[in-house]
Design an enzyme around this catalytic site. Structure first.
Site, PDB file in Angstrom:
ATOM      1  CD  GLU A   7     -51.605 -28.978 -77.769  1.00 46.90           C
ATOM      2  OE1 GLU A   7     -50.336 -28.850 -77.552  1.00 46.90           O
ATOM      3  OE2 GLU A   7     -51.354 -30.377 -78.680  1.00 46.90           O
ATOM      4  CD1 TRP A  13     -49.351 -31.764 -74.489  1.00 47.97           C
ATOM      5  CD2 TRP A  13     -47.736 -31.452 -73.310  1.00 47.97           C
ATOM      6  NE1 TRP A  13     -49.089 -32.502 -74.640  1.00 47.97           N
ATOM      7  CE2 TRP A  13     -47.645 -32.265 -73.973  1.00 47.97           C
ATOM      8  CE3 TRP A  13     -46.845 -31.141 -72.821  1.00 47.97           C
ATOM      9  CZ2 TRP A  13     -47.012 -33.984 -73.466  1.00 47.97           C
ATOM     10  CZ3 TRP A  13     -45.548 -32.695 -71.947  1.00 47.97           C
ATOM     11  CH2 TRP A  13     -46.149 -33.812 -73.069  1.00 47.97           C
ATOM     12  CD1 TRP A  53     -24.472 -29.655 -72.715  1.00 45.25           C
ATOM     13  CD2 TRP A  53     -25.023 -30.307 -75.107  1.00 45.25           C
ATOM     14  NE1 TRP A  53     -25.531 -29.886 -72.731  1.00 45.25           N
ATOM     15  CE2 TRP A  53     -25.334 -30.752 -73.260  1.00 45.25           C
ATOM     16  CE3 TRP A  53     -25.862 -30.417 -75.626  1.00 45.25           C
ATOM     17  CZ2 TRP A  53     -27.343 -31.107 -73.878  1.00 45.25           C
ATOM     18  CZ3 TRP A  53     -26.840 -31.215 -75.984  1.00 45.25           C
ATOM     19  CH2 TRP A  53     -27.699 -31.487 -75.006  1.00 45.25           C
ATOM     20  CG  ASN A  57     -46.029 -26.987 -80.198  1.00 42.15           C
ATOM     21  OD1 ASN A  57     -45.347 -26.764 -79.761  1.00 42.15           O
ATOM     22  ND2 ASN A  57     -46.738 -28.169 -80.739  1.00 42.15           N
ATOM     23  CD1 TRP A 111     -30.603 -29.110 -72.199  1.00 49.33           C
ATOM     24  CD2 TRP A 111     -32.005 -27.306 -71.876  1.00 49.33           C
ATOM     25  NE1 TRP A 111     -30.610 -29.232 -70.834  1.00 49.33           N
ATOM     26  CE2 TRP A 111     -31.857 -27.994 -70.310  1.00 49.33           C
ATOM     27  CE3 TRP A 111     -32.780 -26.737 -72.372  1.00 49.33           C
ATOM     28  CZ2 TRP A 111     -31.854 -28.099 -69.256  1.00 49.33           C
ATOM     29  CZ3 TRP A 111     -32.881 -25.261 -69.748  1.00 49.33           C
ATOM     30  CH2 TRP A 111     -32.851 -26.531 -69.191  1.00 49.33           C
ATOM     31  CD1 TRP A 142     -36.543 -24.383 -75.459  1.00 48.49           C
ATOM     32  CD2 TRP A 142     -35.313 -25.594 -76.655  1.00 48.49           C
ATOM     33  NE1 TRP A 142     -36.379 -22.920 -76.189  1.00 48.49           N
ATOM     34  CE2 TRP A 142     -35.486 -24.351 -77.399  1.00 48.49           C
ATOM     35  CE3 TRP A 142     -34.330 -26.157 -76.749  1.00 48.49           C
ATOM     36  CZ2 TRP A 142     -34.784 -24.051 -78.813  1.00 48.49           C
ATOM     37  CZ3 TRP A 142     -33.808 -25.959 -78.064  1.00 48.49           C
ATOM     38  CH2 TRP A 142     -34.260 -24.820 -79.122  1.00 48.49           C
TER      39      TRP A 142
HETATM   40  C1  LIG Z   1     -38.749 -25.550 -78.075  1.00 50.94           C
HETATM   41  C2  LIG Z   1     -39.812 -24.871 -77.778  1.00 50.94           C
HETATM   42  C3  LIG Z   1     -40.263 -23.918 -76.824  1.00 50.94           C
HETATM   43  C4  LIG Z   1     -41.901 -22.957 -76.038  1.00 50.94           C
HETATM   44  N1  LIG Z   1     -41.795 -22.784 -75.993  1.00 50.94           N
HETATM   45  C5  LIG Z   1     -43.649 -21.633 -75.254  1.00 50.94           C
HETATM   46  C6  LIG Z   1     -42.705 -20.804 -74.845  1.00 50.94           C
HETATM   47  O1  LIG Z   1     -42.175 -19.973 -74.314  1.00 50.94           O
HETATM   48  N2  LIG Z   1     -44.585 -19.859 -74.304  1.00 50.94           N
HETATM   49  C7  LIG Z   1     -45.344 -20.903 -74.677  1.00 50.94           C
HETATM   50  O2  LIG Z   1     -46.760 -20.230 -75.013  1.00 50.94           O
HETATM   51  N3  LIG Z   1     -45.505 -21.746 -75.652  1.00 50.94           N
HETATM   52  C8  LIG Z   1     -44.119 -22.461 -75.991  1.00 50.94           C
HETATM   53  N4  LIG Z   1     -44.271 -23.838 -76.426  1.00 50.94           N
HETATM   54  C9  LIG Z   1     -45.383 -24.566 -76.966  1.00 50.94           C
HETATM   55  C10 LIG Z   1     -45.874 -23.870 -78.064  1.00 50.94           C
HETATM   56  O3  LIG Z   1     -45.061 -24.368 -79.219  1.00 50.94           O
HETATM   57  C11 LIG Z   1     -46.659 -22.559 -78.053  1.00 50.94           C
HETATM   58  O4  LIG Z   1     -47.627 -22.388 -76.729  1.00 50.94           O
HETATM   59  C12 LIG Z   1     -47.871 -22.782 -79.037  1.00 50.94           C
HETATM   60  O5  LIG Z   1     -46.825 -23.145 -80.718  1.00 50.94           O
HETATM   61  C13 LIG Z   1     -48.484 -21.637 -79.354  1.00 50.94           C
HETATM   62  O6  LIG Z   1     -49.144 -21.346 -80.354  1.00 50.94           O
HETATM   63  P1  LIG Z   1     -50.828 -21.416 -80.065  1.00 50.94           P
HETATM   64  O7  LIG Z   1     -51.551 -20.014 -79.076  1.00 50.94           O
HETATM   65  O8  LIG Z   1     -51.435 -20.727 -81.726  1.00 50.94           O
HETATM   66  O9  LIG Z   1     -51.213 -22.466 -79.389  1.00 50.94           O
HETATM   67  P2  LIG Z   1     -52.320 -23.549 -79.699  1.00 50.94           P
HETATM   68  O10 LIG Z   1     -52.397 -24.885 -80.729  1.00 50.94           O
HETATM   69  O11 LIG Z   1     -53.675 -22.743 -80.095  1.00 50.94           O
HETATM   70  O12 LIG Z   1     -52.597 -24.466 -78.337  1.00 50.94           O
HETATM   71  C14 LIG Z   1     -53.496 -23.184 -77.306  1.00 50.94           C
HETATM   72  C15 LIG Z   1     -52.378 -22.819 -75.867  1.00 50.94           C
HETATM   73  O13 LIG Z   1     -52.246 -24.194 -75.592  1.00 50.94           O
HETATM   74  C16 LIG Z   1     -50.694 -23.486 -75.040  1.00 50.94           C
HETATM   75  N5  LIG Z   1     -49.458 -24.890 -75.937  1.00 50.94           N
HETATM   76  C17 LIG Z   1     -49.742 -25.323 -76.584  1.00 50.94           C
HETATM   77  N6  LIG Z   1     -48.671 -26.369 -77.062  1.00 50.94           N
HETATM   78  C18 LIG Z   1     -48.449 -25.943 -76.138  1.00 50.94           C
HETATM   79  C19 LIG Z   1     -47.170 -26.864 -75.475  1.00 50.94           C
HETATM   80  N7  LIG Z   1     -46.331 -28.241 -75.969  1.00 50.94           N
HETATM   81  N8  LIG Z   1     -46.451 -26.566 -74.424  1.00 50.94           N
HETATM   82  C20 LIG Z   1     -47.335 -25.993 -73.352  1.00 50.94           C
HETATM   83  N9  LIG Z   1     -48.208 -25.032 -73.521  1.00 50.94           N
HETATM   84  C21 LIG Z   1     -48.829 -25.211 -74.832  1.00 50.94           C
HETATM   85  C22 LIG Z   1     -50.606 -22.586 -75.699  1.00 50.94           C
HETATM   86  O14 LIG Z   1     -51.012 -21.265 -73.929  1.00 50.94           O
HETATM   87  C23 LIG Z   1     -51.214 -22.252 -76.475  1.00 50.94           C
HETATM   88  O15 LIG Z   1     -51.532 -20.733 -76.839  1.00 50.94           O
HETATM   89  C24 LIG Z   1     -42.380 -24.233 -76.365  1.00 50.94           C
HETATM   90  C25 LIG Z   1     -42.435 -25.129 -77.990  1.00 50.94           C
HETATM   91  C26 LIG Z   1     -41.432 -25.537 -77.867  1.00 50.94           C
HETATM   92  C27 LIG Z   1     -41.146 -26.923 -78.467  1.00 50.94           C
END
Ligand SMILES: Cc1cc2nc3c(=O)[nH]c(=O)nc-3n(C[C@H](O)[C@H](O)[C@H](O)COP(=O)(O)OP(=O)(O)OC[C@H]3O[C@@H](n4cnc5c(N)ncnc54)[C@H](O)[C@@H]3O)c2cc1C
Length: 480
Positions: free
Chosen positions: A283, A286, A314, A349, A367, A390
Site C-alpha cells: 500500500e 501504491w 457524463w 479505503n 470523476w 479516482w
Molecule cells: C477514490 C479514492 C480516493 C483516495 N484519496 C486519497 C487521498 O486523497 N489521500 C490518501 O492518502 N489516500 C487516498 N486514497 C487511498 C486510500 O484510501 C487511503 O490512503 C487509505 O484509506 C488511508 O487509510 P490508512 O492510512 O488507514 O491506510 P493503510 O491501509 O494503513 O495504508 C497505509 C498507507 O498507504 C497509503 N495507501 C494505502 N492505500 C493506498 C492507495 N490505494 N493509494 C495510494 N496510497 C495508499 C496511504 O498513505 C496509507 O496511509 C484514496 C482511495 C480512493 C479509492
C-alpha cells in the site's frame, strides 16, 4: 576586529511538518548557525504555483492549523520558534530572508508539480536578492525519473512498478531530530496562527475531526506503533473490513509529512513480517505509484489519463451529486461512507472505492466531481493519491482492467460488512434493521417507511446497463 555573526539559514517547511528525518532542518542545525524555521500559509494556492496549484480543502486546513501548532511547540522546545507568515511564498520567503539577513534558504523538494513550480519561482525570486535556495531530496521512496520499464518508458501498471521499486530500494536512511537549534537574533516577527482563518467558524463543522484525530508528529508515531503492535499481522484480510480499526490511519500524517514513508517502511520492515507486513508495504507502494503517475502526468486531477474519456457522456445532475455528498443515496454502504467522511474527514479505503464507483458508474457523474469533494473533505486529501485513485476507480487511469469494474454496492456491503456494523454506526436510522436487510432495506417497504431512510437514487442493475452502454459507445467512437 570582532568576527561578524554567522548568517542565519531559513528552513522553509511545506508538506514536512516534523522535526525528525528532515534533511533540510538537520543540515541547517548541523551548520551551527542561527536557524529561522518558516511556514507560509497560502489558502488560495496551497503550497503550489502554476496551473496545477489548488486552494487548500477545508479538512486539510483544519489539520494544517493543528499540525502547525504542534510543529511550532516542537521547534520552540529546540530553541528556534516557527515564523508563520501569510501570502505567496515567492513574495514572503525573500522578505523573511531579508529581515533575517539570511544568505540561504533550505527546503525539502517536492514531486508535486505545483510545489515544484513554486520552488522554481522561489529560487528565481531569491536569486534576484542574492539568496541561494538549497533544495534537499524529496520525501518519496523513489526517483520517478529513473524508474523505467524495459523499453525505457514510465511504468503504466502498478505490479511491475512495485517489483522494480522493491528491487531498487536499499534500506532508506532516516535522520534524527536535531538536539537543539540556534535562534536568530532578532528573529523575524511571526503572524499569529489564528489570523490565517484555517479553522471553521460558523458553522463549526470540525467537532467530529476533533474527536477523531490528533495531528502532529508524536501522534503519527503513536499510530504507527499501535498499528504494528495490534493490526499489522491481520492487515491482509482486516484492511477490507470497514467496521474494524484494522488499517493504520496514517494517511493524514503521511500527507502532511509528520512522518515519512522512509520511517514507516523501516519500522514495518524491522518490526513486522509475514503477509500482513508485505501487503501493507504494497500500500505504501501504491502511494509511490500515485506520485509517480502525477509526475509523468501533471494534469491528473483534471484530465483523464485515457484522453478518450474527455468525451464521455457524463450526466449533469446536481441533486444527485448533492445526495451522494450528503450520504442520502438510499444505498446503505455508500451513505455510511459519505457520512463517515463528512463527520471524521476520513473514509475507509474499501468504502472509498465503493462510493467512487457509485458516483461515476451508477450516477454517471464525472470523476472530477468526486475528486473535488474528497479534496475538500478528506484530512488526507493528497495531490497524487486522490486524483490517481479516482482515475483508477473511474477506469480512465493506469489500470490493467479498466472500466468494466462496476462495484455492486449491495454485494460489496454484504461481503465486507456482513453484519452491518459499519452501516449502523454511520446511518443511525438503520440501526434497528436486521442483518438480512441492512444492505437492501427496500426489500421491506415497511422497514423503509418505519426508518424514513432514503429511497435508492437509481436501480443498480439498470444503472449498470446504462454505464456499460455509455462506455461501449465511447469505445466505438474511439475506434471509428
Ligand atoms: C477514490 C479514492 C480516493 C483516495 N484519496 C486519497 C487521498 O486523497 N489521500 C490518501 O492518502 N489516500 C487516498 N486514497 C487511498 C486510500 O484510501 C487511503 O490512503 C487509505 O484509506 C488511508 O487509510 P490508512 O492510512 O488507514 O491506510 P493503510 O491501509 O494503513 O495504508 C497505509 C498507507 O498507504 C497509503 N495507501 C494505502 N492505500 C493506498 C492507495 N490505494 N493509494 C495510494 N496510497 C495508499 C496511504 O498513505 C496509507 O496511509 C484514496 C482511495 C480512493 C479509492
Amino acid at each position: 576586529m570582532a568576527a561578524s555573526a554567522p548568517a542565519p539559514i531559513v528552513v522553509l517547511f511545506r508538506d514536512d511538518l516534523r522535526l525528525a528525518d528532515h534533511p533540510a532542518l538537520h543540515a541547517a542545525a548541523g551548520r551551527g548557525v542561527p536557524v529561522v524555521p518558516l511556514f507560509v500559509v497560502d489558502r488560495d494556492h496551497g503550497l503550489g504555483d502554476g496551473p496545477t496549484a489548488r486552494p487548500l480543502g477545508g479538512a486539510v486546513r483544519w489539520w494544517l492549523h493543528h499540525s502547525l501548532e504542534r510543529l511550532s511547540a516542537g521547534l520552540a522546545r529546540l530553541g528556534a520558534p516557527l515564523v508563520l507568515r501569510g501570502g505567496r511564498p515567492a513574495d514572503v520567503v525573500p522578505q523573511v530572508a531579508g529581515e533575517a539577513g539570511a544568505a540561504e534558504v533550505f527546503v525539502i523538494g517536492s514531486l508535486d508539480p505545483a510545489q515544484a513550480a513554486a520552488e522554481k519561482r522561489l529560487a528565481d525570486a531569491l536569486e534576484r536578492q542574492g539568496v541561494r535556495l538549497v533544495v534537499f531530496p524529496h520525501d518519496h521512496l523513489i526517483d520517478p525519473a529513473r524508474l523505467r520499464n524495459g523499453s525505457g518508458q514510465p511504468y503504466q501498471v502498478y505490479t511491475p512498478f512495485f517489483r522494480a521499486l522493491r528491487q531498487g530500494l536499499e534500506r532508506p536512511v532516516t535522520l534524527p531530530a536535531p538536539d537543539a537549534l540556534r535562534p536568530a537574533s532578532p528573529a523575524p516577527a511571526p503572524e499569529s496562527l489564528a489570523s490565517f482563518g484555517l479553522l471553521p467558524t460558523a458553522p463549526d463543522w470540525a467537532g467530529g475531526l476533533r474527536d477523531t484525530w490528533t495531528p502532529g508528529e508524536d501522534a503519527a508515531w503513536t499510530r504507527l506503533h499501535a498499528f504494528l503492535e495490534t493490526h499489522v499481522a491481520g492487515y491482509r484480510t482486516g484492511r477490507n473490513i470497514p467496521a474494524e480499526p484494522a488499517t493504520s490511519r496514517l494517511s493524514p500524517h503521511l500527507r502532511f509529512g509528520e512522518i515519512t514513508a522512509r520511517q514507516v517502511w523501516n519500522a514495518v520492515s524491522a518490526m513486522a513480517e509475514g503477509q500482513g507486513a508485505e501487503t501493507f508495504l504494497g500500500e505504501i507502494g501504491w502511494r509511490e505509484f500515485s506520485a509517480y503517475q502525477v509526475v509523468h502526468h501533471p494534469d491528473m486531477a483534471r484530465r483523464s489519463l485515457r484522453h478518450e474519456y474527455d468525451a464521455f457522456p457524463w450526466r449533469d445532475a446536481p441533486d444527485e451529486l448533492r445526495a451522494w455528498q450528503r450520504g442520502r443515496t438510499g444505498y446503505p454502504i455508500v451513505d455510511a461512507g459519505m457520512r463517515e467522511l463528512w463527520q471524521t474527514g476520513w473514509m475507509h479505503n474499501r468504502v472509498r472505492m465503493i462510493v467512487g464507483s457509485f458516483l461515476v458508474k451508477d450516477l454517471l457523474l464525472p470523476w472530477q466531481m468526486g475528486e473535488a469533494w474528497f479534496h475538500d473533505t478528506l484530512v488526507d486529501a493528497h495531490w497524487a493519491n486522490n486524483p490517481a485513485s479516482w482515475q483508477w476507480v473511474a477506469g480512465c487511469g493506469a489500470d490493467a482492467a479498466p472500466y468494466f469494474r462496476i462495484f455492486n454496492p449491495v454485494l460489496q456491503g454484504e461481503k465486507f460488512d456482513p453484519r452491518g456494523h459499519y452501516v449502523r454506526r454511520w446511518v443511525p436510522e438503520l440501526a434497528g434493521v436486521s442483518d438480512r436487510l441492512i444492505h437492501r432495506p427496500w426489500d421491506s417497504p415497511l422497514e423503509v417507511a418505519r426508518t424514513g431512510y432514503a429511497q435508492p437514487l437509481v436501480d443498480h442493475g439498470a444503472a449498470r446497463h446504462r454505464a456499460l452502454a455509455a462506455w461501449r459507445g465511447l469505445k466505438d467512437e474511439a475506434a471509428e
